[in-house]
Design an enzyme around this catalytic site. Sequence first.
Site, PDB file in Angstrom:
ATOM      1  N   SER A   1       0.847  -1.199   0.000  1.00  0.00           N
ATOM      2  CA  SER A   1       0.000   0.000   0.000  1.00  0.00           C
ATOM      3  C   SER A   1       0.880   1.245   0.000  1.00  0.00           C
ATOM      4  O   SER A   1       2.017   1.205   0.483  1.00  0.00           O
ATOM      5  CB  SER A   1      -0.863   0.005   1.260  1.00  0.00           C
ATOM      6  OG  SER A   1      -1.492   1.254   1.425  1.00  0.00           O
TER       7      SER A   1
ATOM      8  N   TYR B   1      -1.429  -0.861  10.239  1.00  0.00           N
ATOM      9  CA  TYR B   1      -1.584  -1.148   8.806  1.00  0.00           C
ATOM     10  C   TYR B   1      -0.322  -0.737   8.038  1.00  0.00           C
ATOM     11  O   TYR B   1       0.221  -1.519   7.253  1.00  0.00           O
ATOM     12  CB  TYR B   1      -2.807  -0.390   8.281  1.00  0.00           C
ATOM     13  CG  TYR B   1      -3.109  -0.608   6.823  1.00  0.00           C
ATOM     14  CD1 TYR B   1      -3.686  -1.800   6.377  1.00  0.00           C
ATOM     15  CD2 TYR B   1      -2.833   0.373   5.870  1.00  0.00           C
ATOM     16  CE1 TYR B   1      -3.979  -1.992   5.026  1.00  0.00           C
ATOM     17  CE2 TYR B   1      -3.118   0.180   4.525  1.00  0.00           C
ATOM     18  CZ  TYR B   1      -3.694  -0.996   4.109  1.00  0.00           C
ATOM     19  OH  TYR B   1      -3.970  -1.194   2.774  1.00  0.00           O
TER      20      TYR B   1
END
Length: 245
Positions: free
Chosen positions: A138, A151
């Site tokens: 990401s 995350y």
Amino acid sequence: MKTALVTGAAKGIGRAIAMALAREGFRVALHYRSSGNEAESAAAEIHAAGGEAELFAADLADAAQAEALVKSVEQRCGPVHTLVCNAGIIKSQLLAFTSYADWRAVMAANLDAAFLLTKAVSRGMARQRAGRIIYISSDAGLMGDLMRGAYSASKSGLFGLAKTAAREMAASRVTVNTVAPGIIETDMTAEMPETRRVKQLAAIPLNRFGRPEEVAAAVRFLASDAAAWITGQTVCVDGGLRMRD
Ligand code: NAP
């Protein structure tokens, strides 16, 4: 026919990757956890187009299930040629308020599972002297993100894992790469508050969010023979977001 194992393939980015690899001629091992109906419809779509797909259920946050998944795929579909670690979760909280349980849950699903699956496919790929491993990271793993400590850390970890695996497996002609999407329109981003949506859009040079198929196109290329000399790399599919750093 080569087999591709795609995790979290029932919906969103994973589903688009499964479809793209099926069109490329792969037999797709479609992994899901809770989205059984969506996984069945994805498999039906692949079959209707003349492709091959098999369904596999597993909670990848459970180490035993992650390891067992690869064994089941190998039994039913033969050796795994391409592994796409796409399944992942996000939890939004300031670091100061993030519980250790939430930290562990994100690490288990996003990073531990990628390690376990990589380890499980690595010997088979070495025996075949061929293989592709692709992690879906990401932009948050590259830049960090507010309220996304666990995350971002889990997604950063994938870069270190990819580069190490790329070095270790190069002698077996296995390539390992990472795709880092920016904001893609899926369930994961559906609940984004309007203020954040406007701010994020303003930061993207191409001025729109991405589509799952645009991430799938990069994965499809990295899984192909044409990408045989690309390893240990990160492909940003983000409308130019990262270019600004
Ligand atoms: P999504 O629609 O929420 O899909 C995530 C998938 O992960 C689901 O299909 C889910 O399976 C699976 N999953 C989650 N936890 C799991 C577990 N413990 N065991 C097995 N499977 C699990 O999200 P998405 O947007 O398509 O995201 C796919 C990947 O892209 C994720 O790794 C995400 O971090 C990454 N990504 C997304 C964006 C974005 O903007 N959307 C941006 C950058 C990176 P079930 O539904 O079957 O439970």
